[in-house]
Design a protein around this motif. Structure first.
Motif, PDB file in Angstrom:
ATOM      1  N   SER A  56       0.832  -1.202   0.000  1.00 45.86           N
ATOM      2  CA  SER A  56       0.000   0.000   0.000  1.00 45.86           C
ATOM      3  C   SER A  56       0.871   1.257   0.000  1.00 45.86           C
ATOM      4  O   SER A  56       0.591   2.219  -0.733  1.00 45.86           O
ATOM      5  CB  SER A  56      -0.913  -0.003   1.225  1.00 45.86           C
ATOM      6  N   LEU A  57       1.939   1.243   0.799  1.00 51.39           N
ATOM      7  CA  LEU A  57       2.871   2.374   0.816  1.00 51.39           C
ATOM      8  C   LEU A  57       3.542   2.547  -0.538  1.00 51.39           C
ATOM      9  O   LEU A  57       3.713   3.672  -1.029  1.00 51.39           O
ATOM     10  CB  LEU A  57       3.914   2.152   1.908  1.00 51.39           C
ATOM     11  N   GLY A 105       1.017   8.075   9.510  1.00 52.88           N
ATOM     12  CA  GLY A 105       2.037   7.535   8.632  1.00 52.88           C
ATOM     13  C   GLY A 105       2.398   8.438   7.470  1.00 52.88           C
ATOM     14  O   GLY A 105       2.874   7.963   6.438  1.00 52.88           O
ATOM     15  N   LYS A 106       2.161   9.755   7.617  1.00 50.93           N
ATOM     16  CA  LYS A 106       2.550  10.672   6.542  1.00 50.93           C
ATOM     17  C   LYS A 106       4.057  10.666   6.344  1.00 50.93           C
ATOM     18  O   LYS A 106       4.545  10.764   5.222  1.00 50.93           O
ATOM     19  CB  LYS A 106       2.052  12.092   6.860  1.00 50.93           C
ATOM     20  N   THR A 107       4.810  10.552   7.447  1.00 47.89           N
ATOM     21  CA  THR A 107       6.272  10.510   7.328  1.00 47.89           C
ATOM     22  C   THR A 107       6.716   9.298   6.529  1.00 47.89           C
ATOM     23  O   THR A 107       7.655   9.368   5.728  1.00 47.89           O
ATOM     24  CB  THR A 107       6.935  10.504   8.720  1.00 47.89           C
ATOM     25  N   ALA A 108       6.057   8.169   6.744  1.00 49.07           N
ATOM     26  CA  ALA A 108       6.383   6.966   5.976  1.00 49.07           C
ATOM     27  C   ALA A 108       6.178   7.215   4.491  1.00 49.07           C
ATOM     28  O   ALA A 108       6.988   6.786   3.658  1.00 49.07           O
ATOM     29  CB  ALA A 108       5.527   5.790   6.443  1.00 49.07           C
ATOM     30  N   ASN A 109       5.103   7.935   4.156  1.00 42.47           N
ATOM     31  CA  ASN A 109       4.840   8.212   2.744  1.00 42.47           C
ATOM     32  C   ASN A 109       5.910   9.107   2.150  1.00 42.47           C
ATOM     33  O   ASN A 109       6.444   8.826   1.067  1.00 42.47           O
ATOM     34  CB  ASN A 109       3.459   8.837   2.573  1.00 42.47           C
ATOM     35  N   PHE A 110       6.247  10.207   2.850  1.00 39.75           N
ATOM     36  CA  PHE A 110       7.231  11.087   2.197  1.00 39.75           C
ATOM     37  C   PHE A 110       8.641  10.506   2.252  1.00 39.75           C
ATOM     38  O   PHE A 110       9.472  10.819   1.396  1.00 39.75           O
ATOM     39  CB  PHE A 110       7.135  12.538   2.656  1.00 39.75           C
ATOM     40  N   PHE A 143      11.100  19.753  -2.486  1.00 38.14           N
ATOM     41  CA  PHE A 143      10.844  20.333  -1.168  1.00 38.14           C
ATOM     42  C   PHE A 143       9.674  19.593  -0.531  1.00 38.14           C
ATOM     43  O   PHE A 143       8.582  19.505  -1.114  1.00 38.14           O
ATOM     44  CB  PHE A 143      10.493  21.813  -1.281  1.00 38.14           C
ATOM     45  N   ILE A 144       9.875  19.047   0.656  1.00 39.80           N
ATOM     46  CA  ILE A 144       8.821  18.389   1.424  1.00 39.80           C
ATOM     47  C   ILE A 144       8.487  19.291   2.606  1.00 39.80           C
ATOM     48  O   ILE A 144       9.374  19.600   3.428  1.00 39.80           O
ATOM     49  CB  ILE A 144       9.271  17.006   1.950  1.00 39.80           C
ATOM     50  N   ASP A 145       7.247  19.719   2.694  1.00 33.98           N
ATOM     51  CA  ASP A 145       6.819  20.596   3.786  1.00 33.98           C
ATOM     52  C   ASP A 145       5.932  19.784   4.732  1.00 33.98           C
ATOM     53  O   ASP A 145       4.741  19.593   4.487  1.00 33.98           O
ATOM     54  CB  ASP A 145       6.058  21.796   3.216  1.00 33.98           C
ATOM     55  N   ASP A 146       6.529  19.273   5.798  1.00 30.01           N
ATOM     56  CA  ASP A 146       5.783  18.494   6.785  1.00 30.01           C
ATOM     57  C   ASP A 146       4.967  19.448   7.660  1.00 30.01           C
ATOM     58  O   ASP A 146       5.441  20.521   8.019  1.00 30.01           O
ATOM     59  CB  ASP A 146       6.762  17.678   7.639  1.00 30.01           C
ATOM     60  N   GLU A 147       3.724  19.031   7.999  1.00 33.96           N
ATOM     61  CA  GLU A 147       2.795  19.911   8.725  1.00 33.96           C
ATOM     62  C   GLU A 147       2.683  21.239   7.975  1.00 33.96           C
ATOM     63  O   GLU A 147       2.928  22.322   8.502  1.00 33.96           O
ATOM     64  CB  GLU A 147       3.266  20.146  10.162  1.00 33.96           C
ATOM     65  N   TYR A 153       2.564  18.262   3.192  1.00 31.37           N
ATOM     66  CA  TYR A 153       1.915  17.139   3.867  1.00 31.37           C
ATOM     67  C   TYR A 153       1.200  17.661   5.109  1.00 31.37           C
ATOM     68  O   TYR A 153       1.794  18.413   5.907  1.00 31.37           O
ATOM     69  CB  TYR A 153       2.936  16.084   4.305  1.00 31.37           C
ATOM     70  N   THR A 154      -0.051  17.278   5.284  1.00 30.54           N
ATOM     71  CA  THR A 154      -0.774  17.678   6.484  1.00 30.54           C
ATOM     72  C   THR A 154      -1.986  16.779   6.677  1.00 30.54           C
ATOM     73  O   THR A 154      -2.471  16.166   5.731  1.00 30.54           O
ATOM     74  CB  THR A 154      -1.234  19.145   6.411  1.00 30.54           C
TER      75      THR A 154
END
Length: 893
Positions: free
Chosen positions: A101-102, A134-139, A257-261, A311-312
Motif C-alpha cells: 500500500s505504501l 504515517g505521513k512521514t512513511a509516505n514522504f 521540497f517536502i513541507d511536513d505539517e 503534507y498535512t
C-alpha cells in the motif's frame, strides 16, 4: 510476548525479507532460516497478506500530460526504495500488504511530479493524511523513489522547534541515509557512489549551518538531504547558501521540497491579496508575505526545476490559500495548483471517527466510536488548574493508566512504551504546579500499593477493573477479557517504571523514545505536546485544552494513531463540550474527503478549476481568521424538497461530446420505458403518454445512467438518485408518474420522436432554443407541466393555493400539494430543428438562437431533456454552511 511468539514473528520477518529480495515464497518456506515448526504458520500469514487488498489514494491532478512518466522508468537500477522496502519488511516487520500500500501511494505522489530531466518545471501539491497516520512513511518513500529517479536535492521542512526537526531527521537517517556504524535498526550505509550528503544531523541542534555544507555536493551525482525547521533564521541561512551556489547547479539540479505539517507556519497570514495581473507596484497598501511563507517561496524560486509537496492532516488553511496569489519577490503562493492527494486510511489506524463516532444529520448516517470516552466536569478542570486540587477525574485517569499499562504487560507488551498525556493549558506557569500535584499523588499510589494495598487500594482497583475495563473490552470486538487476579502481578512493576515528566520549554524534560524505547511516563505539557510529536504507547489522555480552530484542536489529539492490541485499554478524559466537538470534526473530515472522491471521478478537473469546501461549525472556526481573509461562506440546503430540477445545459459547442451524450441518454430512456409497461393518454393530453404507479427503482436507474453536462451544477442526476433512495427509507418518493411531454400538435419541421418503441405510439418533438452564445436552454418545462399525475382534488387544492396568496404558478403549487410519497419525471424530446420552425424562430435582435447553426449537419442531434418535480420531503435535510477559498467548490456528479 512469549518466547514462542517472538520466534514466530522472527520467522515471519525473515520470510518477508527474503521475498522482498526476489526469492519465491515456496523457496523461502523451505529455507533453513525458517524453522520447520513455524513454516505452516508463516505460510498462512503470508497468504493472508497476499490476499488483502488496499484502498487507493484519491487524486485530483493536472499531470495528465506526465501521468505515465514513471511507468517508463526502469526500476531495475533503483537502490534507495528497494533498500527501504527490505528494511520495512525485514527489520520493522511490516506486513507485505502494508508495504504494498505504501509502495502504491508513494508512486501516486511521485507521478504528479515531473521527470527530473525536464528542462524546467514548477510543481506544487498537497498530500492529505490523517493525524499520526504515517505521513512521514509516505514522504520517506517518495524521497527514496525521487532520489532513485534522479532528484538530487531534497529539503525537508519539519516542525518549528528542534524536537520535531530532530524526530524527522532520525527517522530519515534510519530509513534513507543509514549510519557509518550500520546499527541493526537502520538501513545499511549505501555503497560508494550512492551515499547521501547530509548537511543536517540527528543532534538536537543539528539544523542547517553553512559551515557544515559544501556547494560541491550540488554538482555531484549523489543526492543531498537537508532536514530543517521552519524558522526564519534557519531558512535565511539556507537561502543565502543556495543563492551563492554555482548558477549551473541551480539551473540543472532537480530539487524536491517536502513541507511536513504544511498548515503550520507555511501559510501566508499577512501578504496583500493580489494576482500577477493585478499587482500594482505603486499600491501604498502593499504588504509582503509573512516571513516563513515568503522564505519558502523564495527558496523555490532559486531553482529552475522545483517540486513542492505539502503534507498535512489538517489542510483547511492550505485549501483556502488564494489560488493565484502572487508577490513580486516571492512569486506564486503555496496553493497546491497541480494536485491534491488524499492518502487512504491505513489498516489499524484510529482517528477522529474511530474514537468519537460520526453522525451526519443530512442522511442520519451513524458511525459509532469506541466506548473509551470519559466526560469530565468543567469545574474539575478549573479546580485542578486554578486551585491545585487533585480531582476525582484526574485520580481516576491515573488509576486507568495503571490498569491499562498492567494489562498491556499481561498481553505480552512488557517492554512497550506507555504514556499518559495531561494537556489542559498552554501556560508553563500552570503546568509546573500541576506536575507537583500529580507527582505527589503518584508517589502516594505507589506507596499504598507497595505497603498497604489490602487497606483498600486493591479492592478499589479490582472494582474499577471489573466495572470499567471488563465492560469496555467486552464491547470492543476481538478484545481479550482478563481476570483481575491475572493482572495483579504486573501492577507494581508497571507503577515502579513510570516517571512524571513536564514537557515544555521551561522544565526541560523530554520524551526521547529513541534513547528510552520502553519509557513509561505521565507527560504534562502544552504546546510541545500539541503537534507533530508522537507519544508512543499513549494509553490515557486527560485533555481539556479548548481551541476554537479545527486544525489546532485536531492536531492536539495525540491519541490518534495505531492502537491495535490495546485500543480497548485507551481512555480519553475530556469535557463534554470537547468530546462533542471532536465528533463534529469527524463529520467535517468525512465531508471533505467525500468531495475529493467526487472530484476524482470527473476527468480533466484540476485544483486550479475547483476548490474544496469546508463544513462550518456553529462554535468553532475553520482556521485562524487571518488565513480566512479571502474566503467566502455559502449556505446549501442539500435538499430537493419542493424543488424542480431540469436539464438546461448541453455541450452544444462540443458536438462530438454531444453525440455521445445523446446516444447514452436515448438508450437510458428506452430502457426506462421498457421497464415501466404501457402508458395511458389522458383526454385532452393525448400528446403526452403517461405512466402511473411506477416504482422508484427504474427512475433511480434512469437518473444514474443519464449523461449530463458536468458544468451544470444545479442539475446533477446522480445526486437526485441518491436523494430518492434516501427518501425511500422514510416512505418518500416510492410512487412515480413518468411522462413524455410532446408537442400538442405536430410541426413538420420539428418532426416526431423516432426512438420510441412502437407500443408507445406517436410523440411529437418540441422546440427549445438556446440562450445566444451559451450552452444553456434556459428552461425546458412548460407552464402547468408539473400538474401531470395529480388527482382532481389535488389540482383543485393547487388552484386554491394560487387564489389565496400562495404561489402564482401552477407548477409551484403542484409541488406543494403532491404527496411526499409521489414524484414526477418528465422527459422532453427536443428537435434539432429548434429555432427553424415558424413558432420557435428567434426574432431579430433576440437573446435566443437556434440550437444548431446547421441542423442538417451530420453532428446535429435531437436532444432528450428531463425535469423532476419533487414534493415536500418525507424527511428533509438540514441546511449546511461551508467556507470556500478563491477556488470554488462545484457540484460535478
Amino acid at each position: 510476548m512469549s518466547t514462542h511468539s517472538i520466534q514466530q514473528e522472527n520467522a515471519l520477518r525473515t520470510a518477508r525479507f527474503l521475498i522482498s529480495m526476489g526469492h519465491m515464497p515456496s523457496d523461502v518456506l523451505a529455507n533453513p532460516l525458517i524453522p520447520e515448526e513455524f513454516r505452516e504458520w508463516v505460510a498462512k500469514e503470508l497468504e493472508k497478506e497476499s490476499n488483502r487488498t488496499f484502498e487507493k489514494a484519491k487524486v485530483i491532478a493536472t499531470a495528465a500530460d506526465s501521468a505515465d512518466w514513471l511507468d517508463g522508468v526502469d526500476r531495475d537500477e533503483w537502490y534507495y526504495w528497494p533498500t527501504l522496502r527490505s528494511y520495512l519488511l525485514g527489520v520493522k516487520n511490516r506486513p507485505r500488504d502494508s508495504v504494498a500500500s505504501l509502495d502504491d501511494a508513494s508512486d501516486t505522489v511521485l507521478r504528479q511530479l515531473r521527470p527530473p530531466g525536464t528542462a524546467e518545471f514548477d510543481v506544487r501539491g498537497l498530500v492529505l493524511g490523517y493525524v499520526q497516520s504515517g505521513k512521514t512513511a509516505n514522504f520517506a518513500a517518495v524521497i527514496a523513489k525521487a532520489a532513485d529517479a534522479g532528484y538530487r536535492l531534497i529539503i525537508v521542512m519539519s516542525g518549528v522547534d528542534n524536537g520535531l526537526r530532530r524526530q524527522t531527521q532520525i527517522r530519515l537517517s534510519k530509513e534513507l541515509t543509514g549510519y557509518s556504524n550500520n546499527p541493526h535498526d537502520a538501513v545499511p550505509l549505501p555503497p560508494s557512489g550512492k551515499q547521501w550528503h547530509k548537511f543536517t544531523s540527528d543532534d538536537f541542534d543539528g539544523d542547517f549551518e553553512p559551515g557544515r555544507a559544501s556547494h560541491a555536493a550540488l554538482q555531484g551525482s549523489e543526492p543531498v538531504l537537508l532536514v530543517v525547521k521552519k524558522n526564519p533564521a534557519v531558512l535565511k541561512r539556507l537561502k543565502q547558501w543556495l543563492i551563492t551556489a554555482p548558477s549551473g547547479a541551480k539551473k540543472n539540479l532537480p530539487a524536491l521540497f517536502i513541507d511536513d505539517e504544511a498548515d503550520q507556519a507555511s501559510v501566508d497570514s499577512r501578504g496583500s491579496i493580489q494576482t500577477e495581473e493585478t499587482y500594482d507596484p505603486e499600491d501604498p497598501d502593499y504588504t509582503s508575505p509573512a516571513v516563513i511563507n515568503g522564505l519558502i517561496r523564495e527558496l523555490l524560486l532559486i531553482f529552475s526545476k522545483r517540486a513542492y509537496i505539502g503534507y498535512t492532516a489538517t489542510p483547511f488553511a492550505n485549501i483556502l490559500i488564494p489560488h493565484e496569489q502572487y508577490d513580486p519577490v516571492a512569486g506564486l503562493d503555496l496553493y497546491p495548483k497541480d494536485f491534491f492527494i488524499d492518502l487512504p486510511k491505513p489498516k489499524g489506524y484510529f482517528g477522529t471517527e474511530e474514537f468519537f463516532g460520526r453522525f451526519d444529520p443530512g442522511n442520519d448516517e451513524k458511525v459509532f466510536g469506541l466506548p473509551v470516552l470519559r466526560p469530565v466536569e468543567v469545574e474539575q478542570i478549573a479546580a485542578l488548574l486554578d486551585d491545585g486540587e487533585l480531582t476525582d477525574s484526574m485520580d481516576e485517569a491515573m488509576v486507568a493508566f495503571v490498569l491499562g499499562g498492567a494489562a498491556r504487560a499481561l498481553r505480552g507488551e512488557v517492554d512497550a512504551p506507555c504514556t499518559m498525556l495531561v494537556h489542559t493549558t498552554h501556560l508553563n506557569l500552570k503546568q509546573g504546579p500541576m506536575r507537583a500535584v500529580i507527582e505527589e499523588h503518584w508517589r502516594e499510589l505507589k506507596d499504598e500499593w507497595r505497603y498497604d494495598r489490602k487497606g483498600g487500594l486493591l479492592d478499589r482497583f479490582q472494582k474499577f477493573w471489573d466495572e470499567d475495563f471488563v465492560t469496555t473490552s467486552g464491547r470492543v470486538n476481538g478484545s481479550p477479557l482478563h481476570k483481575f487476579e491475572d493482572l495483579v502481578p504486573h501492577i507494581g512493576k508497571f507503577m515502579e517504571a513510570v516517571e512524571v515528566r513536564e514537557v515544555n520549554s521551561a522544565a526541560g524534560d523530554v520524551l526521547d523514545y529513541e534513547k528510552e524505547p520502553s519509557l513509561k511516563a505521565i507527560a504534562i505539557g502544552g504546546n510541545k505536546l500539541s503537534r507533530g510529536l508522537t507519544l508512543e504507547g499513549l494509553l490515557v489522555s486527560y485533555f481539556a485544552r479548548r481551541s476554537l480552530q479545527y486544525d489546532t484542536l485536531l492536531q492536539m489529539a495525540r491519541w490518534y494513531g495505531y492502537r491495535l492490541g490495546y485500543h480497548d485499554l485507551t481512555r480519553i478524559y475530556s469535557t463534554g463540550e470537547l468530546l462533542g466537538w471532536f465528533a463534529d470534526l469527524a463529520l467535517v473530515e468525512h465531508r471533505l474527503r467525500e468531495d475529493m472522491q467526487i472530484y476524482q471521478q470527473v476527468p480533466g478537473i484540476t485544483p486550479k478549476d475547483v476548490g474544496m469546501r469546508i463544513l462550518r461549525h456553529p462554535a468553532m472556526k475553520v482556521t485562524g481568521s487571518i488565513k480566512q481573509r479571502s474566503t467566502t461562506v455559502t449556505v446549501e440546503s442539500e435538499s430537493y424538497s419542493l424543488q424542480l430540477e431540469q436539464t438546461i445545459h448541453f455541450p452544444l459547442q462540443d458536438l462530438v461530446r454531444l453525440g455521445l451524450m445523446c446516444e447514452r441518454n436515448r438508450l437510458a430512456a428506452i430502457e426506462l420505458i421498457q421497464k415501466i409497461g404501457q402508458p395511458v393518454r389522458l383526454e385532452g393530453k393525448e400528446y403526452a403518454p403517461m405512466w402511473s404507479d411506477v416504482g422508484a427503482a427504474p427512475v433511480v436507474e434512469f437518473l444514474r445512467a443519464f449523461d449530463f453536462e458536468f458544468t451544470d451544477s444545479g442539475c446533477v442526476p446522480r445526486l437526485m438518485a441518491d436523494w430518492i433512495e434516501e427518501q425511500n427509507h422514510h416512505g418518500g418518493l416510492v410512487n412515480w408518474t413518468v411522462v413524455i411531454r410532446g408537442r400538442e400538435t405536430m410541426s413538420p419541421k420539428l418532426g416526431s420522436v423516432k426512438w420510441l418503441p412502437e407500443s408507445v405510439g406517436f410523440v411529437h418533438n418540441i422546440a427549445r432554443t438556446r440562450i445566444k452564445g451559451s450552452n444553456s436552454l434556459g428552461v425546458v418545462t412548460t407552464a402547468g407541466d408539473e400538474a401531470f399525475g395529480l388527482t382532481v382534488e389535488q389540482v383543485k387544492a393547487a388552484e386554491l393555493l394560487m387564489t389565496q396568496g400562495g404561489p402564482k404558478s401552477l407548477n409551484r403549487a403542484a409541488r406543494m400539494v403532491r404527496d411526499s410519497s409521489s414524484g414526477l419525471l418528465i422527459l422532453y424530446p427536443i428537435s434539432r430543428y429548434s429555432g427553424y420552425d415558424e413558432n420557435s424562430s428567434p426574432a431579430p435582435g433576440s437573446a435566443r438562437a437556434p440550437l444548431f447553426a446547421n441542423p442538417d449537419g451530420g453532428e446535429a442531434r435531437d436532444l432528450i431533456g428531463f425535469a423532476v418535480s419533487f414534493p415536500g420531503a418525507a424527511k428533509d435535510r438540514p441546511s449546511s454552511s461551508y467556507v470556500q477559498g478563491t477556488a470554488k467548490w462545484t457540484q460535478l456528479i
